[in-house]
Structures are given as structure tokens and as C-alpha cells.
Design a protein around this motif. Structure first.
Motif, PDB file in Angstrom:
ATOM      1  N   UNK A 235       0.811  -1.220   0.000  1.00 55.65           N
ATOM      2  CA  UNK A 235       0.000   0.000   0.000  1.00 55.65           C
ATOM      3  C   UNK A 235       0.848   1.277   0.000  1.00 55.65           C
ATOM      4  N   UNK A 236       1.807   1.372   0.902  1.00 55.30           N
ATOM      5  CA  UNK A 236       2.618   2.592   0.983  1.00 55.30           C
ATOM      6  C   UNK A 236       3.394   2.823  -0.321  1.00 55.30           C
ATOM      7  N   UNK A 237       3.927   1.759  -0.887  1.00 58.34           N
ATOM      8  CA  UNK A 237       4.667   1.890  -2.144  1.00 58.34           C
ATOM      9  C   UNK A 237       3.751   2.381  -3.255  1.00 58.34           C
ATOM     10  N   UNK A 238       2.547   1.809  -3.348  1.00 60.78           N
ATOM     11  CA  UNK A 238       1.602   2.225  -4.394  1.00 60.78           C
ATOM     12  C   UNK A 238       1.254   3.696  -4.233  1.00 60.78           C
ATOM     13  N   UNK A 239       0.991   4.127  -3.015  1.00 59.80           N
ATOM     14  CA  UNK A 239       0.629   5.527  -2.794  1.00 59.80           C
ATOM     15  C   UNK A 239       1.798   6.461  -3.104  1.00 59.80           C
ATOM     16  N   UNK A 240       3.001   6.039  -2.757  1.00 61.87           N
ATOM     17  CA  UNK A 240       4.177   6.855  -3.076  1.00 61.87           C
ATOM     18  C   UNK A 240       4.365   7.010  -4.581  1.00 61.87           C
ATOM     19  N   UNK A 241       3.906   6.014  -5.331  1.00 60.38           N
ATOM     20  CA  UNK A 241       4.063   6.020  -6.786  1.00 60.38           C
ATOM     21  C   UNK A 241       2.854   6.600  -7.515  1.00 60.38           C
ATOM     22  N   UNK A 242       1.863   7.102  -6.787  1.00 64.38           N
ATOM     23  CA  UNK A 242       0.589   7.480  -7.401  1.00 64.38           C
ATOM     24  C   UNK A 242       0.728   8.546  -8.486  1.00 64.38           C
ATOM     25  N   UNK A 243       1.764   9.380  -8.391  1.00 63.39           N
ATOM     26  CA  UNK A 243       1.967  10.428  -9.389  1.00 63.39           C
ATOM     27  C   UNK A 243       2.315   9.858 -10.763  1.00 63.39           C
ATOM     28  N   UNK A 292      -5.821  -4.596  -7.317  1.00 65.40           N
ATOM     29  CA  UNK A 292      -5.219  -4.174  -6.053  1.00 65.40           C
ATOM     30  C   UNK A 292      -4.753  -2.725  -6.130  1.00 65.40           C
ATOM     31  N   UNK A 293      -4.105  -2.365  -7.228  1.00 65.49           N
ATOM     32  CA  UNK A 293      -3.626  -0.984  -7.389  1.00 65.49           C
ATOM     33  C   UNK A 293      -4.807  -0.025  -7.452  1.00 65.49           C
ATOM     34  N   UNK A 294      -5.825  -0.367  -8.252  1.00 64.78           N
ATOM     35  CA  UNK A 294      -6.983   0.506  -8.368  1.00 64.78           C
ATOM     36  C   UNK A 294      -7.686   0.714  -7.047  1.00 64.78           C
ATOM     37  N   UNK A 295      -7.869  -0.365  -6.284  1.00 64.03           N
ATOM     38  CA  UNK A 295      -8.541  -0.261  -4.988  1.00 64.03           C
ATOM     39  C   UNK A 295      -7.720   0.546  -3.995  1.00 64.03           C
ATOM     40  N   UNK A 296      -6.404   0.393  -4.033  1.00 67.41           N
ATOM     41  CA  UNK A 296      -5.538   1.151  -3.124  1.00 67.41           C
ATOM     42  C   UNK A 296      -5.581   2.636  -3.448  1.00 67.41           C
ATOM     43  N   UNK A 297      -5.561   2.985  -4.716  1.00 64.28           N
ATOM     44  CA  UNK A 297      -5.645   4.394  -5.096  1.00 64.28           C
ATOM     45  C   UNK A 297      -7.018   4.971  -4.756  1.00 64.28           C
ATOM     46  N   UNK A 298      -8.076   4.152  -4.906  1.00 61.78           N
ATOM     47  CA  UNK A 298      -9.412   4.626  -4.521  1.00 61.78           C
ATOM     48  C   UNK A 298      -9.493   4.831  -3.018  1.00 61.78           C
ATOM     49  N   UNK A 299      -8.809   3.973  -2.240  1.00 58.40           N
ATOM     50  CA  UNK A 299      -8.762   4.162  -0.792  1.00 58.40           C
ATOM     51  C   UNK A 299      -8.100   5.495  -0.458  1.00 58.40           C
ATOM     52  N   UNK A 300      -7.016   5.812  -1.157  1.00 57.13           N
ATOM     53  CA  UNK A 300      -6.335   7.086  -0.939  1.00 57.13           C
ATOM     54  C   UNK A 300      -7.269   8.251  -1.256  1.00 57.13           C
ATOM     55  N   UNK A 301      -7.976   8.164  -2.368  1.00 56.29           N
ATOM     56  CA  UNK A 301      -8.903   9.235  -2.753  1.00 56.29           C
ATOM     57  C   UNK A 301     -10.045   9.358  -1.747  1.00 56.29           C
ATOM     58  N   UNK A 302     -10.597   8.202  -1.325  1.00 51.75           N
ATOM     59  CA  UNK A 302     -11.712   8.224  -0.388  1.00 51.75           C
ATOM     60  C   UNK A 302     -11.290   8.806   0.955  1.00 51.75           C
ATOM     61  N   UNK A 303     -10.098   8.450   1.411  1.00 50.08           N
ATOM     62  CA  UNK A 303      -9.591   8.966   2.676  1.00 50.08           C
ATOM     63  C   UNK A 303      -9.368  10.469   2.602  1.00 50.08           C
ATOM     64  N   UNK A 304      -8.792  10.935   1.506  1.00 49.70           N
ATOM     65  CA  UNK A 304      -8.571  12.369   1.336  1.00 49.70           C
ATOM     66  C   UNK A 304      -9.889  13.125   1.281  1.00 49.70           C
TER      67      UNK A 304
END
Length: 314
Positions: A235-243, A292-304
Motif C-alpha cells: 500500500x505505501x509503495x503504491x501511494x508513493x508512486x501514485x503520481x 489491487x492498485x486501483x482499490x488502493x488508489x481509490x482508498x487514498x482518494x476516499x480517505x482524502x
């Protein structure tokens, strides 16, 4: 690749908490009976086959019918505790008797909300398995009227947001042919499950009896454990790479996992030569990494989005 900062540790124990949310309306008795057999036959298989790295699994059952406006004496039964004992889980299922239900849509949203309020272990992966043959109130099915006793703040959108922000994986076992008679149910459940890293599984009991249900439930849990285990690790790696964008992250993560020899359980529903559900463990697929990547990025968006709403509205 020991010591590589771009590869998170892969040795942590994996603890799992699983909530079976079971439709207990009149048409569901055959599936409840199958679930009892599943507990007898296959709970041990999950512990043996799941990649838990020394962790363990707990289970509980929540049942639902519909609201009092539809003539049901209760809406959600939510008193069962988590247990590691298959005998205790069996007794939770033994207490279920299918009855009532009123109109087509039922109180799935209320039950899914109750599941979120379970006594989850802090370090456990959260998994919810919904077993039903009908849609929830409020998704726009023809003729649906949301009962007056249904909580106004509990909407299809709000429950999906809550599952994403709490990292609770939902898998839906849809009971055919009844669920396919609705216009929106399968599509809505499929999208909801995918948003949480889960899966929609089509189950046609008369074609295969309890053995098919066994495979659907075991496969559901094994699939969910693998998805949560890998997602939490990366998760942390995916979020760090989100850009870098979704596709680039999927390409690189799939390459890393393939190089490690990562394996996952997948569930397959077939109609050829009769309906069947099977599961198998094999090399991780690009499609699974994409989810997995899509759900993790959606989690980041939902949390924000949730954090921003708290700032604006207090």
C-alpha cells in the motif's frame, strides 16, 4: 531481494477476521443449509491453504431480513461474536431459519453497516462475505420503496465509501437464478466488490448442490486473504508512486511480484456443461494486480475526501 528498500517485508504474520453476512429471508434456506455443511467440511481447509505466515482466522455470522414495514420481526441479527472454533460457528449458523423478506430488495445495507462495526482485531485483515439473492433497498430497482425505518444516512453510496475508507474487503456470493431477475443487483454488487479488492461470485446451487457452495465460500475467503495480504504489504509503495499513474504502477508491481514468485488463489465461475465454481492457487495475474492498485488508489482518494469533508463541515 533482501535489503532492497523498494521491496516491503514479506514475513509478517497475517491475521484475518471474516464476517459472513447471510440473507435469512424465505428463499435462502438451501444456502443456509449449505453454509452449515461448509463449516463442517472446509473451515480447516482455509487455515491450511491460506497464506497466513503463522497468523490465524476468526469468523462470525450476521443475518438479515427486511424492515418492519415488510412484516419482519427483526431486520439484522448482530449478536454473534468472532470465534476460531468451527463448532461455535456452526451453532451460529444453526440458529438461522429462513423466513419473511417482504418485497424484493432487503436490508443488506443495514447488515453491511453492522459488519463494519464488528470487533475487528487491530492487526487483522477485514473480510466480509455477503450471501444473498436480492438487491439492497435504494439502488433504483423497479418498484423499490425504501422503508421509513431505514436510517436516512445509510445509503448505497455511503456504505461503499465506508468500506473503502476502512479497507474492508467485500465479496458477494449472488444466488442464481433469483438475483439475475433484478435489473441492477448484479452490476451494483460487482462494482462494489471490485472497489474493495473483492469479487462477485455467481452461485447456482441446484446445478451442483452443497459442493459448489463449499467451493464458492472457500474460494471467496482464500481470494480475499491473498488480496488483502498483498495490498497491505504494498500500500505505501503504491501511494508513493501514485503520481506515475495507474498503468505504470500496475506494470512495475506485477513485475516485482512475478519475480518473487508470488502466488494467489483465484475463483472461476463457469456455465459450460452446467454451472460450477472452482478455485485454484497460481502465479499472480496482471488483472489481480490491476484490481489491487486501483482499490488502493481509490482508498487514498476516499480517505482524502473524508478528511476534507471533516475540515469543511467539522
Amino acid at each position: 531481494m533482501p535489503g532492497n528498500p523498494n521491496v516491503p517485508s514479506n514475513n509478517q504474520p497475517v491475521n484475518v477476521d471474516v464476517v459472513f453476512v447471510h440473507d435469512a429471508t424465505g428463499s435462502q434456506q438451501p444456502y443456509i443449509d449449505d453454509a452449515r455443511q461448509f463449516v463442517n467440511n472446509r473451515i480447516r481447509d482455509i487455515q491450511d491453504q491460506a497464506i497466513m505466515k503463522g497468523g490465524d482466522a476468526r469468523y462470525r455470522v450476521i443475518a438479515f431480513r427486511d424492515h418492519r414495514e415488510q412484516g419482519d420481526l427483526w431486520t439484522v441479527h448482530d449478536s454473534n461474536p468472532f470465534t476460531k472454533d468451527s463448532g461455535v460457528l456452526r451453532r451460529q449458523l444453526d440458529a438461522l431459519v429462513a423466513s419473511g423478506g417482504g418485497d424484493g430488495p432487503e436490508a443488506q445495507l443495514d447488515a453491511l453497516d453492522a459488519a463494519l462495526r464488528s470487533s475487528w482485531r487491530r492487526d487483522a485483515k477485514r473480510i466480509v462475505i455477503l450471501i444473498t439473492d436480492s438487491p439492497p433497498h435504494g439502488i433504483g430497482e423497479r418498484g423499490d420503496v425504501v422503508p421509513a425505518s431505514h436510517p436516512g444516512a445509510l445509503t448505497p453510496d455511503s456504505i461503499r465509501q465506508s468500506y473503502k475508507t476502512t479497507k474492508t474487503l467485500l465479496t458477494v456470493v449472488g444466488c442464481n437464478p433469483t438475483i439475475c431477475q433484478y435489473e441492477r443487483a448484479v452490476g451494483w454488487y460487482t462494482i462494489f466488490a471490485k472497489e474493495t479488492k473483492g469479487k462477485y461470485i455467481s452461485l447456482h446451487r441446484p446445478a451442483g448442490g452443497s459442493a459448489v457452495t463449499d467451493r464458492a465460500l472457500v474460494g471467496s475467503v482464500l481470494h480475499a486473504v491473498d488480496s488483502q495480504r498483498i495490498a497491505d504489504r504494498w500500500e505505501d509503495w503504491i501511494m508513493d508512486q501514485s503520481h506515475r499513474g495507474h498503468d505504470a504502477i500496475v506494470r512495475d508491481l506485477h513485475s516485482k511480484l512475478a519475480a518473487e514468485g508470488e502466488e494467489c488463489h483465484e475463483v472461476d465461475c463457469t456455465e459450460h456443461g452446467g454451472h460450477d465454481v472452482k478455485y485454484a492457487r497460481g502465479p499472480i495475474s496482471r488483472a489481480r494486480v490491476d484490481n489491487i492498485v486501483g482499490s488502493t488508489l481509490r482508498y487514498q482518494e476516499a480517505t482524502q475526501s473524508s478528511e476534507l469533508a471533516d475540515i469543511i463541515f467539522g
